[in-house]
Design an enzyme around this catalytic site. Structure first.
Site, PDB file in Angstrom:
ATOM      1  N   ASN A  39       0.843  -1.199   0.000  1.00 17.68           N
ATOM      2  CA  ASN A  39       0.000   0.000   0.000  1.00 17.68           C
ATOM      3  C   ASN A  39       0.876   1.246   0.000  1.00 17.68           C
ATOM      4  O   ASN A  39       1.939   1.295   0.618  1.00 17.68           O
ATOM      5  CB  ASN A  39      -1.019   0.008   1.148  1.00 17.68           C
ATOM      6  CG  ASN A  39      -0.435  -0.141   2.531  1.00 17.68           C
ATOM      7  OD1 ASN A  39       0.627  -0.728   2.720  1.00 17.68           O
ATOM      8  ND2 ASN A  39      -1.123   0.384   3.533  1.00 17.68           N
ATOM      9  N   GLU A  41       0.410   5.303   0.537  1.00 16.35           N
ATOM     10  CA  GLU A  41      -0.517   6.349   0.983  1.00 16.35           C
ATOM     11  C   GLU A  41      -0.041   7.736   0.558  1.00 16.35           C
ATOM     12  O   GLU A  41       1.047   7.882  -0.014  1.00 16.35           O
ATOM     13  CB  GLU A  41      -0.684   6.258   2.506  1.00 16.35           C
ATOM     14  CG  GLU A  41      -1.301   4.922   2.913  1.00 16.35           C
ATOM     15  CD  GLU A  41      -1.592   4.804   4.396  1.00 16.35           C
ATOM     16  OE1 GLU A  41      -1.107   5.634   5.193  1.00 16.35           O
ATOM     17  OE2 GLU A  41      -2.335   3.854   4.754  1.00 16.35           O
ATOM     18  N   CYS A  50      -4.033   0.645  -2.582  1.00  9.06           N
ATOM     19  CA  CYS A  50      -3.900  -0.581  -1.790  1.00  9.06           C
ATOM     20  C   CYS A  50      -2.828  -1.498  -2.391  1.00  9.06           C
ATOM     21  O   CYS A  50      -2.517  -1.412  -3.585  1.00  9.06           O
ATOM     22  CB  CYS A  50      -5.218  -1.343  -1.767  1.00  9.06           C
ATOM     23  SG  CYS A  50      -6.524  -0.545  -0.843  1.00  9.06           S
ATOM     24  N   GLU A  52      -3.005  -4.632  -3.152  1.00 12.25           N
ATOM     25  CA  GLU A  52      -3.526  -5.492  -4.211  1.00 12.25           C
ATOM     26  C   GLU A  52      -3.524  -4.762  -5.550  1.00 12.25           C
ATOM     27  O   GLU A  52      -3.108  -5.293  -6.575  1.00 12.25           O
ATOM     28  CB  GLU A  52      -4.962  -5.925  -3.892  1.00 12.25           C
ATOM     29  CG  GLU A  52      -5.115  -6.738  -2.622  1.00 12.25           C
ATOM     30  CD  GLU A  52      -5.368  -5.879  -1.389  1.00 12.25           C
ATOM     31  OE1 GLU A  52      -4.759  -4.799  -1.252  1.00 12.25           O
ATOM     32  OE2 GLU A  52      -6.173  -6.305  -0.551  1.00 12.25           O
ATOM     33  N   CYS A  86     -10.384  -4.682  -0.010  1.00  9.88           N
ATOM     34  CA  CYS A  86     -11.479  -3.706   0.041  1.00  9.88           C
ATOM     35  C   CYS A  86     -12.354  -3.848  -1.211  1.00  9.88           C
ATOM     36  O   CYS A  86     -11.985  -4.540  -2.174  1.00  9.88           O
ATOM     37  CB  CYS A  86     -10.921  -2.289   0.167  1.00  9.88           C
ATOM     38  SG  CYS A  86     -10.274  -1.622  -1.386  1.00  9.88           S
ATOM     39  N   CYS A  89     -10.687  -2.894  -4.556  1.00  7.40           N
ATOM     40  CA  CYS A  89      -9.757  -3.921  -5.046  1.00  7.40           C
ATOM     41  C   CYS A  89     -10.512  -5.132  -5.589  1.00  7.40           C
ATOM     42  O   CYS A  89     -10.102  -5.726  -6.588  1.00  7.40           O
ATOM     43  CB  CYS A  89      -8.779  -4.333  -3.950  1.00  7.40           C
ATOM     44  SG  CYS A  89      -7.557  -3.052  -3.617  1.00  7.40           S
TER      45      CYS A  89
HETATM   46  N1  THU Z   1      -5.225  -1.581   2.512  1.00 11.16           N
HETATM   47  C1  THU Z   1      -4.643  -2.402   1.580  1.00 11.16           C
HETATM   48  O1  THU Z   1      -3.587  -2.072   1.031  1.00 11.16           O
HETATM   49  N2  THU Z   1      -5.258  -3.559   1.287  1.00 11.16           N
HETATM   50  C2  THU Z   1      -6.357  -4.038   1.918  1.00 11.16           C
HETATM   51  O2  THU Z   1      -6.795  -5.138   1.613  1.00 11.16           O
HETATM   52  C3  THU Z   1      -7.020  -3.260   2.960  1.00 11.16           C
HETATM   53  C4  THU Z   1      -6.487  -1.898   3.171  1.00 11.16           C
HETATM   54  C5  THU Z   1      -4.546  -0.346   2.891  1.00 11.16           C
HETATM   55  C6  THU Z   1      -5.196   0.918   2.486  1.00 11.16           C
HETATM   56  C7  THU Z   1      -4.605   1.898   3.482  1.00 11.16           C
HETATM   57  O3  THU Z   1      -3.315   2.275   3.055  1.00 11.16           O
HETATM   58  C8  THU Z   1      -4.443   1.067   4.731  1.00 11.16           C
HETATM   59  O4  THU Z   1      -4.432  -0.295   4.298  1.00 11.16           O
HETATM   60  C9  THU Z   1      -5.535   1.272   5.770  1.00 11.16           C
HETATM   61  O5  THU Z   1      -6.774   1.139   5.212  1.00 11.16           O
END
Ligand code: THU
Length: 128
Positions: A39, A41, A50, A52, A86, A89
């Site tokens: 991920n 940000e 994310c 994925e 999520c 994704c």
């Molecule tokens: N996140 C992912 O990368 N994958 C997931 O399956 C769930 C959430 C990330 C998004 C954000 O950077 C952090 O986790 C918190 O939501």
């Protein structure tokens, strides 16, 4: 090669200073290649990507078209629970994968396996 171990390794590059929720993903192609993602940000929050989707965008942009499975590993403050993808994704997965595409998640002790059809039934798709 253990796909979940690759997902854990991918988590090391997570850029998540805002949520402190670190996620790694490992995407397996039919041609037996693995693409890693984490991920990423942003101070403006909404450009967040994310793990994925990072893996899918890397793979698609390298010409991959067929996918078998993805392993996802993540959590906050060193606590790793089953990190399910999520909704966004899941929709991205449905663009490129069949209903039997496998999604592996782990809490560090146990691995669970779902299919995309289970996690996103009746998905929106355009005829190609
Ligand atoms: N996140 C992912 O990368 N994958 C997931 O399956 C769930 C959430 C990330 C998004 C954000 O950077 C952090 O986790 C918190 O939501």
């Amino acid at each position: 090669m253990n796909l979940m171990e690759v997902a854990k390794e991918a988590m090391n590059n997570s850029y998540s200073p805002y949520s402190n929720f670190r996620v790694g993903a490992a995407l397996l192609t039919k041609s037996n290649k693995v693409y890693k993602g984490c991920n990423v940000e942003n101070a403006s929050y909404s450009p967040n990507c994310c793990a994925e989707r990072t893996a899918f965008v890397k793979a698609i942009s390298e010409g991959e078209k067929e996918f078998v499975a993805i392993a996802i590993y993540g959590g906050k403050d060193g606590k790793y629970d089953f990190c399910l993808p999520c909704g966004v994704c899941r929709q991205v997965m449905s663009e490129f994968c069949d209903k039997d595409f496998k999604i592996y998640v782990s809490n560090g002790k146990e691995i669970k396996c779902y299919t995309l059809g289970e996690l996103l039934p009746n998905s929106f798709k355009l005829e190609k």
